[in-house]
Design a protein around this motif. Structure first.
Motif, PDB file in Angstrom:
ATOM      1  N   ILE A 189       0.855  -1.713   0.422  1.00 13.67           N
ATOM      2  CA  ILE A 189      -0.327  -0.265   0.279  1.00 13.67           C
ATOM      3  C   ILE A 189       0.537   1.196   0.041  1.00 13.67           C
ATOM      4  O   ILE A 189       0.273   1.667  -1.112  1.00 13.67           O
ATOM      5  CB  ILE A 189      -0.786   0.213   1.095  1.00 13.67           C
ATOM      6  N   PHE A 190       1.869   1.600   0.661  1.00 15.26           N
ATOM      7  CA  PHE A 190       2.933   2.176   1.278  1.00 15.26           C
ATOM      8  C   PHE A 190       3.385   3.030  -0.529  1.00 15.26           C
ATOM      9  O   PHE A 190       3.915   3.904  -0.682  1.00 15.26           O
ATOM     10  CB  PHE A 190       3.251   1.920   2.025  1.00 15.26           C
ATOM     11  N   SER A 191       3.866   1.707  -1.001  1.00 17.72           N
ATOM     12  CA  SER A 191       4.208   2.030  -2.857  1.00 17.72           C
ATOM     13  C   SER A 191       3.488   2.750  -3.254  1.00 17.72           C
ATOM     14  O   SER A 191       3.718   3.340  -4.428  1.00 17.72           O
ATOM     15  CB  SER A 191       4.709   0.176  -3.003  1.00 17.72           C
ATOM     16  N   TYR A 192       2.626   3.090  -3.082  1.00 16.21           N
ATOM     17  CA  TYR A 192       1.256   3.422  -4.319  1.00 16.21           C
ATOM     18  C   TYR A 192       1.359   3.332  -5.485  1.00 16.21           C
ATOM     19  O   TYR A 192       1.550   4.024  -5.996  1.00 16.21           O
ATOM     20  CB  TYR A 192       1.659   4.408  -3.579  1.00 16.21           C
ATOM     21  N   ALA A 193       2.154   1.959  -5.835  1.00 21.45           N
ATOM     22  CA  ALA A 193       1.969   1.280  -6.972  1.00 21.45           C
ATOM     23  C   ALA A 193       0.300   0.753  -7.326  1.00 21.45           C
ATOM     24  O   ALA A 193       0.395  -0.348  -7.007  1.00 21.45           O
ATOM     25  CB  ALA A 193       3.225   0.396  -6.764  1.00 21.45           C
ATOM     26  N   ARG A 194      -0.036   1.441  -8.093  1.00 21.11           N
ATOM     27  CA  ARG A 194      -1.593   0.829  -8.654  1.00 21.11           C
ATOM     28  C   ARG A 194      -1.492  -0.455  -9.214  1.00 21.11           C
ATOM     29  O   ARG A 194      -2.992  -1.013  -9.371  1.00 21.11           O
ATOM     30  CB  ARG A 194      -2.337   1.738  -9.434  1.00 21.11           C
ATOM     31  N   PHE A 239      -1.358   0.162  10.944  1.00 26.62           N
ATOM     32  CA  PHE A 239       0.161   0.675   9.525  1.00 26.62           C
ATOM     33  C   PHE A 239      -1.152   1.527   8.914  1.00 26.62           C
ATOM     34  O   PHE A 239       0.296   2.586   8.840  1.00 26.62           O
ATOM     35  CB  PHE A 239       0.363  -0.846   9.465  1.00 26.62           C
ATOM     36  N   CYS A 240      -1.822   1.698   8.327  1.00 28.81           N
ATOM     37  CA  CYS A 240      -2.666   2.275   7.537  1.00 28.81           C
ATOM     38  C   CYS A 240      -2.452   3.563   7.818  1.00 28.81           C
ATOM     39  O   CYS A 240      -3.232   4.565   7.193  1.00 28.81           O
ATOM     40  CB  CYS A 240      -3.008   1.592   6.626  1.00 28.81           C
ATOM     41  N   PHE A 241      -3.607   3.612   8.485  1.00 22.82           N
ATOM     42  CA  PHE A 241      -4.714   4.691   9.275  1.00 22.82           C
ATOM     43  C   PHE A 241      -3.045   5.690  10.025  1.00 22.82           C
ATOM     44  O   PHE A 241      -3.819   6.584  10.976  1.00 22.82           O
ATOM     45  CB  PHE A 241      -5.370   3.926  10.561  1.00 22.82           C
ATOM     46  N   MET A 242      -2.417   4.543  10.769  1.00 20.21           N
ATOM     47  CA  MET A 242      -1.031   5.929  10.807  1.00 20.21           C
ATOM     48  C   MET A 242      -0.317   7.440  10.243  1.00 20.21           C
ATOM     49  O   MET A 242      -0.548   6.699   9.284  1.00 20.21           O
ATOM     50  CB  MET A 242       0.259   4.919  11.814  1.00 20.21           C
ATOM     51  N   PRO A 243      -0.922   8.892  10.648  1.00 19.77           N
ATOM     52  CA  PRO A 243      -0.560   9.671   9.586  1.00 19.77           C
ATOM     53  C   PRO A 243       0.835   9.100   9.255  1.00 19.77           C
ATOM     54  O   PRO A 243       1.868   9.076  10.108  1.00 19.77           O
ATOM     55  CB  PRO A 243      -0.887  10.744  11.178  1.00 19.77           C
ATOM     56  N   SER A 244       1.277   9.674   8.221  1.00 24.20           N
ATOM     57  CA  SER A 244       2.504   9.809   7.524  1.00 24.20           C
ATOM     58  C   SER A 244       2.869  11.203   7.622  1.00 24.20           C
ATOM     59  O   SER A 244       2.175  11.947   6.991  1.00 24.20           O
ATOM     60  CB  SER A 244       2.540   8.637   6.167  1.00 24.20           C
TER      61      SER A 244
END
Length: 645
Positions: free
Chosen positions: A212-217, A256-261
């Protein structure tokens, strides 16, 4: 061979060298080729003892035709060196293709689902866990290395791959295998099953988070469809006992996904998901234009293409003047972002036909194997087989919106070999190796090739290290030290045109300070060597044009002609080369040919209406011509643009 497989699958994703200018691909490429050479030496030794059988497969003919097509296109490529060897960045070359298919045959002949397969699987899991953990840390702004934001996209995780797209492609390969192994463990009766299951669920969570964090669609799309395949295949094998583990998975993934970056705005993930529907803008729009223009280009060489990794040379020549406005980005177009079109551009429709045959055969035989009654005994081997096939599907889906790369493609072909590893009856004989002289002759040849490859690889890495140091010193205006390191880079690797180009530029910058003829000649010689190695690289001609432009002020106006000639060559190679067009206008202006200078600068504005320097120079040129009204108009436009910045 199980040890070789495990070693390769563990280290290939992890290897990179921060001391290199190109940090990721060269190290992985050298490791790939050395692994292949070591495997050849080992097989030769085993074959001489009669312990090796190489089985025929139904893939032999299409693979042979595909490689033959690749070799033919290499012979007629724009740049034969790049087509055969690849290069330092993301180009594979014919040698890499040979390595890929060698790995396929290694997996096909020497992998067994019953003997030692767990070592291979564990090496994949351990490596992917490190890759995924690093990607997650990058997402939250924790990185043990300091990357240059001008060279890397720091907003997205790239882990040990250097590119978010490559990271996504790798994770799309390993996630289906992890999920299948999770189901396999559920089918067994291990004493520590709960601990094992929780470990696999945690691994799945960090793999998915990293994906998900790669944002490679394209990789998201690949995982979506491969997961549907897995769910359909094992729909009757899900038990209530699995529900707690899936809850743990979703809790970890949500954590992991809902923690702010700190690197991304809130809502970026949802925007990225919705961008699937935005075909009229962004990278989807640019891909459509690239595909369209590639198909148009193929009419120039429909049978054999332009050579492996040579697309950017004809592509740059054919881009329309409104290209940047159409695609919305100023990226270098060297890949089609579609595997079949990439093969077609490199090897023509003939090569694409052979590749399509090969992929169709892989999918056809794969679905045929998947249709067989599964073996769900305590060994659970069919769970792994389904996992490998789901990985194959995921790779083939994502690569239709991306491209093959040295850090991921060899893993795909090795997985394909693993999946089809049950052999046929026919095999090749190595009885000729029973002759002592032939056997030792083969050993010696492979040993010498291995030593040569090792030395060449080490020299290439040393050259990269000196090149990076040289460019750093050059940016700090330490010209003598920079030239020294760039000369060493050339000494260690004289086949890389960019080394000569930057050595020439370093001498050029030094010449601008000392005005010495000897320095000028060193720069000129370096640029000429770069042009011999790569006569299709526009940047070399641009830099040499700059050298002659500055040289004309010291050695006379005859160098203006050489400067203009190099700028025109650069523009022919890339009509959207605005730097060369701007400097060509300077050459005309210094020769008092103001009308030609204005024409050159107006061409720039057709491409980039915000190129302020062109407006100012047009105003000056009209002023020199005595056309005050036109000069004032263009000066006013330049000032308006400046005030908006």
């Amino acid at each position: 061979m199980i040890i070789i497989f495990s070693f390769f699958l563990f280290f290939l994703p992890l290897l990179f060298n921060p001391t290199n200018y190109v940090v990721f691909e060269p190290t992985k490429n050298i490791f790939l080729r050395l692994t292949v050479l070591f495997s050849l030496l080992y097989l030769a030794f085993q074959a001489s003892k009669g312990e090796v059988k190489i089985y025929r497969s139904s893939f032999d003919f299409p693979i042979s035709l595909f490689l033959g097509s690749a070799f033919l296109s290499t012979l007629f490529a724009y740049n034969i060196h790049t087509s055969f060897y690849g290069d330092l960045y993301r180009y594979e070359g014919f040698i890499s293709f040979l390595c890929y298919f060698f790995l396929f045959y290694l997996g096909y002949n020497f992998y067994s689902f019953s003997k030692g397969s767990n070592w291979v699987i564990y090496s994949i899991f351990l490596s992917s866990s490190l890759v995924s953990a690093y990607a997650i840390l990058q997402h939250f702004g924790w990185d043990f290395l300091k990357w240059n934001p001008q060279e890397m996209d720091l907003s997205r995780s790239f882990s040990t791959f250097g590119n978010p797209v490559f990271l996504g492609a790798y994770l799309a390969l390993v996630i289906p295998l992890t999920f299948s192994y999770f189901l396999k463990k559920e089918a067994t009766s291990l004493g520590r099953k709960a601990v094992t299951q929780f470990s696999l669920v945690f691994l799945l969570a960090i793999q998915f988070s990293a994906l998900i964090f790669s944002y490679a669609r394209a990789s998201w799309l690949a995982i979506f469809f491969s997961s549907l395949f897995l769910l359909y295949k094992w729909r009757r094998n899900f038990k209530k006992d699995l529900i707690p583990f899936f809850l743990i998975f979703f809790i970890l993934l949500s954590f992991f996904c809902f923690m702010p970056s700190p690197k991304l705005p809130s809502g970026f993930l949802s925007q990225r998901v919705l961008s699937f529907l935005e075909v009229s803008q962004g990278s989807i729009k640019s891909r459509i234009f690239i595909w369209h223009l590639t198909l148009k280009l193929l009419s120039r060489s429909p049978l054999i293409g332009f050579g492996l990794d040579n697309l950017r040379f004809p592509f740059n020549q054919e881009k329309p003047f409104d290209w940047f406005r159409k695609v919305g980005e100023k990226s270098v177009t060297d890949k089609t972002h579609n595997e079949f079109l990439q093969v077609a551009s490199a090897q023509g429709f003939l090569g694409m036909l052979f590749y399509l045959w090969l992929i169709t055969l892989i999918l056809g035989r794969g679905f045929q194997k998947m249709g067989e009654k599964p073996n769900l005994s305590s060994q659970g081997n069919d769970f792994l087989k389904v996992g490998f096939f789901a990985s194959i599907l995921a790779y083939l889906i994502q690569v239709q919106f991306s491209f093959g790369i040295i850090s991921v493609t060899p893993i795909f072909w090795l997985f394909s070999g693993f999946f089809f590893s049950p052999k046929g009856k026919e095999h090749f004989s190595f009885s000729w190796l029973t002759n002592k002289h032939r056997r030792w002759g083969l050993y010696l040849a492979l040993f010498l090739i291995g030593v040569l490859s090792l030395v060449t690889g080490l020299k290439a890495l040393l050259a990269e290290s000196h090149f990076k140091t040289g460019l750093t010193l050059l940016n700090n205006f330490q010209f003598d030290e920079a030239i020294n390191h760039l000369e060493k880079a050339v000494e260690f690797n004289s086949g890389e045109s960019s080394y000569f180009m930057w050595l020439g530029e370093a001498n050029h910058l030094k010449f601008k300070m000392n005005r010495e003829e000897s320095t000028f000649q060193l720069a000129e010689k370096a640029f000429q060597n770069a042009q011999k190695l790569n006569p299709w690289e526009r940047e070399i001609f641009y830099f040499q044009g700059n050298l002659y432009l500055d040289g004309a002020q010291v050695f006379g106006e005859k160098f203006y002609l050489k400067s203009a000639d190099n700028y025109r060559k650069a523009i022919r190679l890339d009509p959207l080369d605005l730097e060369s067009r701007f400097n060509l206008g300077l050459v005309h202006a210094r020769q008092k040919n103001y009308s030609s200078a204005i024409k050159s600068w107006k061409k720039i504005i057709q491409v980039d209406s915000l190129f302020v320097e062109a407006y100012f120079n047009i105003a000056k040129a009209y002023e020199k011509m005595g056309k005050e009204k036109e000069a004032q108009n263009w000066l006013q436009k330049a000032q308006e643009l400046t005030s908006k910045k």
